[in-house]
Design a protein around this motif. Sequence first.
Motif, PDB file in Angstrom:
ATOM      1  N   VAL A  21       0.739  -1.163  -0.161  1.00  0.00           N
ATOM      2  CA  VAL A  21      -0.082   0.027   0.050  1.00  0.00           C
ATOM      3  C   VAL A  21       0.779   1.265   0.046  1.00  0.00           C
ATOM      4  O   VAL A  21       0.659   2.171  -0.758  1.00  0.00           O
ATOM      5  CB  VAL A  21      -0.945  -0.076   1.222  1.00  0.00           C
ATOM      6  N   LYS A  22       1.925   1.340   0.876  1.00  0.00           N
ATOM      7  CA  LYS A  22       3.001   2.276   0.747  1.00  0.00           C
ATOM      8  C   LYS A  22       3.598   2.474  -0.385  1.00  0.00           C
ATOM      9  O   LYS A  22       3.653   3.643  -0.944  1.00  0.00           O
ATOM     10  CB  LYS A  22       3.905   2.176   1.782  1.00  0.00           C
ATOM     11  N   ARG A  23       3.810   1.388  -1.301  1.00  0.00           N
ATOM     12  CA  ARG A  23       4.491   1.504  -2.402  1.00  0.00           C
ATOM     13  C   ARG A  23       3.504   2.088  -3.459  1.00  0.00           C
ATOM     14  O   ARG A  23       4.213   2.718  -4.428  1.00  0.00           O
ATOM     15  CB  ARG A  23       5.071   0.195  -2.823  1.00  0.00           C
ATOM     16  N   VAL A  24       2.343   1.586  -3.488  1.00  0.00           N
ATOM     17  CA  VAL A  24       1.410   2.333  -4.514  1.00  0.00           C
ATOM     18  C   VAL A  24       1.301   3.895  -3.975  1.00  0.00           C
ATOM     19  O   VAL A  24       1.277   4.616  -5.049  1.00  0.00           O
ATOM     20  CB  VAL A  24       0.212   1.579  -4.254  1.00  0.00           C
ATOM     21  N   ALA A  25       1.117   4.216  -2.836  1.00  0.00           N
ATOM     22  CA  ALA A  25       1.143   5.578  -2.557  1.00  0.00           C
ATOM     23  C   ALA A  25       2.188   6.341  -3.052  1.00  0.00           C
ATOM     24  O   ALA A  25       2.119   7.609  -3.583  1.00  0.00           O
ATOM     25  CB  ALA A  25       0.831   5.844  -0.932  1.00  0.00           C
ATOM     26  N   LEU A  26       3.431   5.829  -2.711  1.00  0.00           N
ATOM     27  CA  LEU A  26       4.620   6.587  -3.129  1.00  0.00           C
ATOM     28  C   LEU A  26       4.666   6.601  -4.623  1.00  0.00           C
ATOM     29  O   LEU A  26       5.084   7.891  -4.995  1.00  0.00           O
ATOM     30  CB  LEU A  26       5.690   5.698  -2.620  1.00  0.00           C
ATOM     31  N   ALA A  27       4.543   5.753  -5.304  1.00  0.00           N
ATOM     32  CA  ALA A  27       4.387   5.478  -6.651  1.00  0.00           C
ATOM     33  C   ALA A  27       3.473   6.811  -7.409  1.00  0.00           C
ATOM     34  O   ALA A  27       3.832   7.428  -8.125  1.00  0.00           O
ATOM     35  CB  ALA A  27       4.102   4.082  -7.251  1.00  0.00           C
ATOM     36  N   THR A  28       2.169   6.674  -6.673  1.00  0.00           N
ATOM     37  CA  THR A  28       1.338   7.681  -7.042  1.00  0.00           C
ATOM     38  C   THR A  28       1.633   9.037  -6.762  1.00  0.00           C
ATOM     39  O   THR A  28       1.393   9.842  -7.782  1.00  0.00           O
ATOM     40  CB  THR A  28      -0.179   7.402  -6.479  1.00  0.00           C
ATOM     41  N   ALA A  29       2.078   9.214  -5.893  1.00  0.00           N
ATOM     42  CA  ALA A  29       2.739  10.711  -5.287  1.00  0.00           C
ATOM     43  C   ALA A  29       3.872  11.016  -6.076  1.00  0.00           C
ATOM     44  O   ALA A  29       3.682  12.203  -6.859  1.00  0.00           O
ATOM     45  CB  ALA A  29       2.993  10.767  -3.684  1.00  0.00           C
ATOM     46  N   GLY A  30       4.835  10.487  -6.258  1.00  0.00           N
ATOM     47  CA  GLY A  30       6.168  10.323  -7.328  1.00  0.00           C
ATOM     48  C   GLY A  30       5.753  10.937  -8.402  1.00  0.00           C
ATOM     49  O   GLY A  30       6.123  11.570  -9.213  1.00  0.00           O
ATOM     50  N   THR A  31       4.646   9.705  -9.075  1.00  0.00           N
ATOM     51  CA  THR A  31       4.166  10.062 -10.699  1.00  0.00           C
ATOM     52  C   THR A  31       3.505  11.499 -10.708  1.00  0.00           C
ATOM     53  O   THR A  31       3.855  12.240 -11.691  1.00  0.00           O
ATOM     54  CB  THR A  31       3.375   9.066 -10.952  1.00  0.00           C
ATOM     55  N   LEU A  32       2.827  11.923  -9.723  1.00  0.00           N
ATOM     56  CA  LEU A  32       2.032  12.993  -9.875  1.00  0.00           C
ATOM     57  C   LEU A  32       3.054  14.309  -9.703  1.00  0.00           C
ATOM     58  O   LEU A  32       2.886  15.500 -10.484  1.00  0.00           O
ATOM     59  CB  LEU A  32       1.125  13.219  -8.753  1.00  0.00           C
ATOM     60  N   VAL A  33       3.985  14.280  -8.954  1.00  0.00           N
ATOM     61  CA  VAL A  33       4.958  15.427  -8.706  1.00  0.00           C
ATOM     62  C   VAL A  33       5.938  15.470  -9.885  1.00  0.00           C
ATOM     63  O   VAL A  33       6.221  16.537 -10.327  1.00  0.00           O
ATOM     64  CB  VAL A  33       6.036  15.015  -7.428  1.00  0.00           C
ATOM     65  N   LEU A  34       6.274  14.100 -10.476  1.00  0.00           N
ATOM     66  CA  LEU A  34       7.125  14.055 -11.780  1.00  0.00           C
ATOM     67  C   LEU A  34       6.368  14.709 -12.984  1.00  0.00           C
ATOM     68  O   LEU A  34       6.769  15.729 -13.447  1.00  0.00           O
ATOM     69  CB  LEU A  34       7.495  12.709 -12.089  1.00  0.00           C
ATOM     70  N   LEU A  35       5.170  14.596 -13.136  1.00  0.00           N
ATOM     71  CA  LEU A  35       4.405  15.081 -14.030  1.00  0.00           C
ATOM     72  C   LEU A  35       4.117  16.778 -13.971  1.00  0.00           C
ATOM     73  O   LEU A  35       4.036  17.400 -14.924  1.00  0.00           O
ATOM     74  CB  LEU A  35       2.949  14.258 -14.201  1.00  0.00           C
ATOM     75  N   LEU A  36       3.836  17.036 -12.823  1.00  0.00           N
ATOM     76  CA  LEU A  36       3.925  18.458 -12.454  1.00  0.00           C
ATOM     77  C   LEU A  36       5.009  19.046 -12.757  1.00  0.00           C
ATOM     78  O   LEU A  36       5.058  20.240 -13.279  1.00  0.00           O
ATOM     79  CB  LEU A  36       3.494  18.549 -10.767  1.00  0.00           C
ATOM     80  N   GLY A  37       6.237  18.430 -12.436  1.00  0.00           N
ATOM     81  CA  GLY A  37       7.475  19.097 -12.774  1.00  0.00           C
ATOM     82  C   GLY A  37       7.767  19.271 -14.172  1.00  0.00           C
ATOM     83  O   GLY A  37       8.204  20.323 -14.802  1.00  0.00           O
ATOM     84  N   VAL A  38       7.299  18.099 -15.083  1.00  0.00           N
ATOM     85  CA  VAL A  38       7.398  17.894 -16.495  1.00  0.00           C
ATOM     86  C   VAL A  38       6.684  19.107 -16.968  1.00  0.00           C
ATOM     87  O   VAL A  38       6.925  20.073 -17.950  1.00  0.00           O
ATOM     88  CB  VAL A  38       7.314  16.889 -16.994  1.00  0.00           C
ATOM     89  N   ALA A  39       5.526  19.621 -16.555  1.00  0.00           N
ATOM     90  CA  ALA A  39       4.481  20.673 -17.107  1.00  0.00           C
ATOM     91  C   ALA A  39       5.058  21.926 -16.719  1.00  0.00           C
ATOM     92  O   ALA A  39       5.291  22.763 -17.501  1.00  0.00           O
ATOM     93  CB  ALA A  39       3.267  20.372 -16.283  1.00  0.00           C
ATOM     94  N   LEU A  40       5.801  21.782 -15.423  1.00  0.00           N
ATOM     95  CA  LEU A  40       6.522  23.341 -15.194  1.00  0.00           C
ATOM     96  C   LEU A  40       7.758  23.518 -15.928  1.00  0.00           C
ATOM     97  O   LEU A  40       8.363  24.410 -15.847  1.00  0.00           O
ATOM     98  CB  LEU A  40       6.768  23.281 -13.667  1.00  0.00           C
ATOM     99  N   LEU A  41       8.265  22.552 -16.493  1.00  0.00           N
ATOM    100  CA  LEU A  41       9.500  22.843 -17.253  1.00  0.00           C
ATOM    101  C   LEU A  41       9.120  23.863 -18.511  1.00  0.00           C
ATOM    102  O   LEU A  41      10.122  24.695 -18.699  1.00  0.00           O
ATOM    103  CB  LEU A  41      10.112  21.638 -18.081  1.00  0.00           C
ATOM    104  N   VAL A  42       7.838  23.896 -19.152  1.00  0.00           N
ATOM    105  CA  VAL A  42       7.436  25.072 -19.976  1.00  0.00           C
ATOM    106  C   VAL A  42       6.613  26.057 -19.326  1.00  0.00           C
ATOM    107  O   VAL A  42       6.411  27.192 -19.966  1.00  0.00           O
ATOM    108  CB  VAL A  42       6.819  24.228 -21.185  1.00  0.00           C
TER     109      VAL A  42
END
Length: 151
Positions: A21-42
């Motif tokens: 459960v913690k692995r899924v939560a970390l993966a979800t949070a990490g993916t969301l932060v990563l996608l937000l960061g990619v969006a903020l590159l532009v």
Amino acid sequence: MSAARRSDEDEREAPRRIHPVKRVALATAGTLVLLLGVALLVLPGPGTLLVLAGLVILGRAVPAVSRFEEPVRVRAMQAMEASVASGWRIAGSVLTGLGLIAAGVVWGVRPVSGLPFAGWSTGSSLILSGVVLLGLLAWSHRRVRRGRQGG
């Protein structure tokens, strides 16, 4: 060697087991932060630093992702140093941060009709972007100045 000391060494050497459960939560949070960061590159915002944060979080859930952290960390630190390389860049960044905060207030208050996406949802995100920019600028300036004094 004592049994307690051996077990401590075994724990450090063994790969960390994370509850599913913690692995899924970390993966979800990490993916969301990563996608937000990619969006903020532009878009205006600390894109490189959020990509790094996303990779660090995602790397805890998926260890294979950790190999991408160091190149992004190097690039983020280079961008941080470049952002405070001269007084003009610092002044421009401060003005941009203050401009984002002012724009957020304007978008939230809606003194002018016809503003696209007017409201506090847009205004608060602009204000948050400005505050994050100013905070990261202050952190970058302190870190670079400390490195010059120590080195």
